[in-house]
Motif scaffolding. Structure first.
Motif, PDB file in Angstrom:
ATOM      1  N   THR A   1      -5.490   6.155   3.502  1.00  0.00           N
ATOM      2  CA  THR A   1      -4.661   5.162   4.166  1.00  0.00           C
ATOM      3  C   THR A   1      -5.242   4.901   5.556  1.00  0.00           C
ATOM      4  O   THR A   1      -5.689   5.825   6.238  1.00  0.00           O
ATOM      5  CB  THR A   1      -3.224   5.684   4.303  1.00  0.00           C
ATOM      6  OG1 THR A   1      -2.712   5.950   2.992  1.00  0.00           O
ATOM      7  CG2 THR A   1      -2.333   4.685   5.021  1.00  0.00           C
TER       8      THR A   1
ATOM      9  N   GLY B   1      -5.274  -4.864   2.920  1.00  0.00           N
ATOM     10  CA  GLY B   1      -4.044  -4.662   3.669  1.00  0.00           C
ATOM     11  C   GLY B   1      -3.063  -5.796   3.459  1.00  0.00           C
ATOM     12  O   GLY B   1      -3.377  -6.811   2.826  1.00  0.00           O
TER      13      GLY B   1
ATOM     14  N   VAL C   1      -3.682   2.058   7.765  1.00  0.00           N
ATOM     15  CA  VAL C   1      -2.584   1.555   8.595  1.00  0.00           C
ATOM     16  C   VAL C   1      -1.277   1.776   7.840  1.00  0.00           C
ATOM     17  O   VAL C   1      -1.186   1.484   6.641  1.00  0.00           O
ATOM     18  CB  VAL C   1      -2.749   0.057   8.917  1.00  0.00           C
ATOM     19  CG1 VAL C   1      -1.572  -0.457   9.756  1.00  0.00           C
ATOM     20  CG2 VAL C   1      -4.069  -0.205   9.638  1.00  0.00           C
ATOM     21  N   ARG C   2      -0.290   2.314   8.559  1.00  0.00           N
ATOM     22  CA  ARG C   2       1.017   2.553   7.962  1.00  0.00           C
ATOM     23  C   ARG C   2       2.098   2.125   8.959  1.00  0.00           C
ATOM     24  O   ARG C   2       2.040   2.495  10.133  1.00  0.00           O
ATOM     25  CB  ARG C   2       1.173   4.039   7.627  1.00  0.00           C
ATOM     26  CG  ARG C   2       2.365   4.371   6.745  1.00  0.00           C
ATOM     27  CD  ARG C   2       2.588   5.889   6.668  1.00  0.00           C
ATOM     28  NE  ARG C   2       1.385   6.634   6.331  1.00  0.00           N
ATOM     29  CZ  ARG C   2       1.003   6.910   5.089  1.00  0.00           C
ATOM     30  NH1 ARG C   2       1.731   6.515   4.076  1.00  0.00           N
ATOM     31  NH2 ARG C   2      -0.099   7.624   4.876  1.00  0.00           N
TER      32      ARG C   2
ATOM     33  N   ASP D   1      -0.111  -8.080   5.741  1.00  0.00           N
ATOM     34  CA  ASP D   1       0.404  -8.328   7.081  1.00  0.00           C
ATOM     35  C   ASP D   1       1.923  -8.494   7.048  1.00  0.00           C
ATOM     36  O   ASP D   1       2.558  -8.392   5.990  1.00  0.00           O
ATOM     37  CB  ASP D   1      -0.294  -9.520   7.737  1.00  0.00           C
ATOM     38  CG  ASP D   1       0.058 -10.871   7.139  1.00  0.00           C
ATOM     39  OD1 ASP D   1       0.978 -10.957   6.301  1.00  0.00           O
ATOM     40  OD2 ASP D   1      -0.585 -11.872   7.520  1.00  0.00           O
TER      41      ASP D   1
ATOM     42  N   ALA E   1      -2.646  -6.473   9.921  1.00  0.00           N
ATOM     43  CA  ALA E   1      -2.184  -5.639   8.807  1.00  0.00           C
ATOM     44  C   ALA E   1      -1.149  -4.629   9.285  1.00  0.00           C
ATOM     45  O   ALA E   1      -1.348  -3.952  10.286  1.00  0.00           O
ATOM     46  CB  ALA E   1      -3.360  -4.912   8.159  1.00  0.00           C
TER      47      ALA E   1
ATOM     48  N   GLN F   1       0.067  -2.619   6.728  1.00  0.00           N
ATOM     49  CA  GLN F   1      -0.314  -1.597   5.763  1.00  0.00           C
ATOM     50  C   GLN F   1      -1.782  -1.854   5.407  1.00  0.00           C
ATOM     51  O   GLN F   1      -2.189  -3.014   5.279  1.00  0.00           O
ATOM     52  CB  GLN F   1       0.516  -1.676   4.471  1.00  0.00           C
ATOM     53  CG  GLN F   1       2.013  -1.621   4.634  1.00  0.00           C
ATOM     54  CD  GLN F   1       2.697  -1.906   3.298  1.00  0.00           C
ATOM     55  OE1 GLN F   1       2.318  -1.388   2.250  1.00  0.00           O
ATOM     56  NE2 GLN F   1       3.713  -2.752   3.345  1.00  0.00           N
ATOM     57  N   ALA F   2      -2.561  -0.809   5.251  1.00  0.00           N
ATOM     58  CA  ALA F   2      -3.960  -1.002   4.857  1.00  0.00           C
ATOM     59  C   ALA F   2      -4.521   0.287   4.299  1.00  0.00           C
ATOM     60  O   ALA F   2      -4.060   1.384   4.627  1.00  0.00           O
ATOM     61  CB  ALA F   2      -4.807  -1.480   6.033  1.00  0.00           C
TER      62      ALA F   2
ATOM     63  N   VAL G   1       0.862  -1.179   0.000  1.00  0.00           N
ATOM     64  CA  VAL G   1       0.000   0.000   0.000  1.00  0.00           C
ATOM     65  C   VAL G   1       0.893   1.222   0.000  1.00  0.00           C
ATOM     66  O   VAL G   1       1.849   1.300   0.783  1.00  0.00           O
ATOM     67  CB  VAL G   1      -0.919   0.011   1.232  1.00  0.00           C
ATOM     68  CG1 VAL G   1      -1.700   1.321   1.320  1.00  0.00           C
ATOM     69  CG2 VAL G   1      -1.880  -1.180   1.193  1.00  0.00           C
TER      70      VAL G   1
ATOM     71  N   ALA H   1      -9.848   1.024  10.347  1.00  0.00           N
ATOM     72  CA  ALA H   1      -8.398   0.950  10.569  1.00  0.00           C
ATOM     73  C   ALA H   1      -8.078   0.032  11.742  1.00  0.00           C
ATOM     74  O   ALA H   1      -7.157  -0.800  11.667  1.00  0.00           O
ATOM     75  CB  ALA H   1      -7.845   2.347  10.821  1.00  0.00           C
TER      76      ALA H   1
ATOM     77  N   MET I   1      -8.568  -3.643  10.673  1.00  0.00           N
ATOM     78  CA  MET I   1      -7.484  -4.153   9.836  1.00  0.00           C
ATOM     79  C   MET I   1      -6.215  -4.374  10.648  1.00  0.00           C
ATOM     80  O   MET I   1      -5.496  -5.358  10.455  1.00  0.00           O
ATOM     81  CB  MET I   1      -7.218  -3.188   8.675  1.00  0.00           C
ATOM     82  CG  MET I   1      -8.337  -3.137   7.646  1.00  0.00           C
ATOM     83  SD  MET I   1      -8.731  -4.744   6.906  1.00  0.00           S
ATOM     84  CE  MET I   1      -7.274  -4.976   5.845  1.00  0.00           C
ATOM     85  N   ARG I   2      -5.953  -3.457  11.577  1.00  0.00           N
ATOM     86  CA  ARG I   2      -4.779  -3.641  12.435  1.00  0.00           C
ATOM     87  C   ARG I   2      -4.931  -4.885  13.298  1.00  0.00           C
ATOM     88  O   ARG I   2      -3.976  -5.620  13.537  1.00  0.00           O
ATOM     89  CB  ARG I   2      -4.574  -2.394  13.317  1.00  0.00           C
ATOM     90  CG  ARG I   2      -3.324  -2.479  14.178  1.00  0.00           C
ATOM     91  CD  ARG I   2      -2.066  -2.466  13.328  1.00  0.00           C
ATOM     92  NE  ARG I   2      -0.893  -2.854  14.103  1.00  0.00           N
ATOM     93  CZ  ARG I   2      -0.411  -4.090  14.194  1.00  0.00           C
ATOM     94  NH1 ARG I   2      -1.021  -5.086  13.568  1.00  0.00           N
ATOM     95  NH2 ARG I   2       0.671  -4.335  14.896  1.00  0.00           N
TER      96      ARG I   2
END
Length: 545
Positions: free
Chosen positions: A424, A463, A426-427, A465, A500, A502-503, A278, A492, A495-496
């Motif tokens: 975005t 996302g 998750v980063r 992982d 994840a 990244q998502a 992502v 978010a 997904m975390r």
């Protein structure tokens, strides 16, 4: 009819599947009959502990390295109801037009509540805080004023007539969509693709025609897809362009088919999805005839019309703005063989190119893209440039570039695809939502993006992982039978919780759909059924046709 409601983020996270905890053997062992078996996911550390939350999950091993989990999470303590919201008058910052906001300043709320009491109503005043976005203020967003609590929408609608008659602007709403209220049901689907063991491919696709809308499940059935989800934002109205074309970056099988709306989140699927990431991406393109050059601002869209904005020269903004159509008076647009509709007509000029880029005809706009060829259309200064330089017999070269936020070029080759949306989620392993930067909320205009971002909606998310597995997830929403959906903050966090690192948020609302073995498995929110969308992400077996 009273919906059967939804639940809090904490309740979802309490029962969410911790995909990182799956063993390699469990994640990759195929089942010949592909049964849907009862499965209890490993425990996940909740953000909020709610002992009233329960979850039921089933797991389907669709193929080696491809698993789909279906979950229903409930919270017996949730008690949403229908209510009447009194909206605050404001002015749209982009449009300058009168607008209404869900929340307003404290002074407005105090004054409004006083007037309601004087008219015989019993208002309640609620503080609404900003979610933890990375680029918006902290603390108080505004104050919400509401009247009453009702068991059915019809009761609330009838009661609202009296409030409206007293001179207030009202909206009948379901409190299960509120971020600060518990939701009693969420219906979830999660697909996990392990590139180390999955033998097929994962691709973004518009199925050969960027100017066509199709349902996710119909594309999945046609392509013999194992799993498919809807992908990026797209044009849904003729007034905003050609229906079906992407309003953001799109590339399929290594070919750029639409340009970015500013710097926005994108899912990059390299080498048939064996490498996914992502990233915030931008795109540029330049047409060149001899030593003369001109910037191309669009691919496969109506010249002068830019859905979701984000292009240089656009008005009222050059920044991305979700669901806003900007306009340009000087615009050069490239049309590729994937544009299967009639070319836009109107003022300006065009040049028709063969497969080598040589101009075969020039003149008024219209017609169609020749097989294997392309067309450049211009308005304003771009039209003058085309008329002066793109004359029959001359060769036009178009150089395209996609770059990430670090300025690194994204090289597209066969088997590579990109789908994009916003924002975005998750980063670098942390919840990181740049909602204002990507144009989904505006801290200076609470009439813009509040419901889209800050209330529960159907969502589609993607996302990656820490093990490089691709996660595709949907949550149902706006359902009269239950499941309100997620806010961006809840999306978010979910997904975390799945591991994840990244998502991103893909297109949602009525577009949210997941198909397994070509059949729709989630409950879409449109009354007319599954929505026809622009592009999709399809997980294809090695033997896909």
């Amino acid at each position: 009819m009273r919906p059967r409601t939804a639940l809090t983020t904490g309740a979802v996270l309490l029962a969410a599947t911790s995909l990182c905890a799956l063993s390699s053997a469990q994640a990759s062992t195929p089942s010949t009959a592909r049964p849907l078996a009862t499965h209890t996911p490993p425990a996940v550390r909740p953000v909020v502990t709610r002992t009233a939350s329960t979850a039921h999950w089933t797991t389907q091993q669709v193929a080696r390295g491809l698993e789909v989990r279906t979950g229903t999470v409930t919270d017996s303590k949730a008690a949403p109801a229908w209510t009447i919201t009194v909206q605050a008058a404001t002015t749209g910052r982009l449009s300058g037009a009168a607008a209404w906001a869900e929340v307003g300043p404290g002074a407005w709320a105090d004054s409004t509540a006083g007037k309601l009491r004087a008219d015989g109503f019993t208002p309640r005043v609620d503080r609404v805080d900003w979610p933890t976005y990375t680029d918006t203020p902290r603390g108080l967003m505004g104050v919400r004023v509401r009247v009453g609590s009702y068991g059915t929408q019809a009761e609330a609608t009838t009661a609202a007539k009296a409030v409206t008659a007293a001179g207030f602007h009202t909206a009948v709403e379901w409190t299960g969509y509120d971020a600060d209220q518990a939701a009693d049901v969420e219906n979830l689907h999660v697909a996990v693709i392990d590139p180390r063991t999955f033998a097929g491919t994962v691709s973004g696709t518009h199925d050969g025609n960027v100017a066509r809308r199709e349902t996710t499940s119909s594309v999945a059935a046609k392509l013999h897809s194992l799993v498919g989800v809807n992908a990026g934002f797209f044009v849904t109205s003729d007034s905003d362009g050609v229906q079906g074309i992407q309003s953001g970056l799109g590339a399929y099988d290594g070919r750029l088919e639409s340009m970015s709306a500013g710097s926005r989140a994108a899912l990059v699927l390299d080498d048939g999805g064996h490498h996914a990431r992502v990233a915030d991406l931008t795109s540029t393109a330049v047409a060149q005839v001899g030593g003369a050059r001109y910037a191309v601002q669009g691919i496969n869209r109506v010249p002068g019309t830019v859905r979701d904005c984000g292009r240089p020269g656009g008005t009222p903004s050059t920044r991305p703005w979700q669901d806003v159509t900007c306009h340009e008076t000087d615009d050069l647009v490239l049309f590729t063989p994937e544009f299967g509709a009639a070319l836009p007509k109107g003022a300006g000029s065009q040049a028709v190119l063969d497969s080598s880029g040589r101009v075969v005809s020039a003149g008024a706009r219209g017609g169609s893209v020749p097989a294997g060829g392309s067309v450049l259309q211009g308005i304003g200064g771009a039209a003058d440039w085309l008329s002066a330089h793109a004359t029959p017999g001359r060769r036009v070269a178009v150089d395209e570039s996609v770059k990430d936020a670090s300025g690194h070029r994204v090289v597209l080759g066969k088997g590579d695809s990109i789908v994009s949306a916003a924002p975005t989620l998750v980063r670098n392993g942390r919840v990181s939502i740049d909602a204002a930067t990507e144009g989904t909320v505006d801290p200076q205009d609470l009439s813009f993006g509040y419901a889209w971002a800050n209330t529960r909606q159907p969502r589609t998310m993607a996302g990656i992982d820490a093990r490089g597995r691709l996660i595709l997830a949907t949550v149902d929403g706006r359902r009269a039978g239950g499941s309100e959906g997620f806010t961006l903050q809840e999306a978010a966090a979910f997904m975390r919780s799945l591991g994840a690192v990244q998502a991103l948020n893909l297109d949602g609302g009525g577009s949210t759909a997941m198909a397994v073995d070509g059949a729709l498995v989630n409950h879409t929110s449109d009354a007319t059924g599954e929505r026809a969308v622009g592009d999709t992400v399809q997980v294809l077996p090695r033997t896909a046709h």
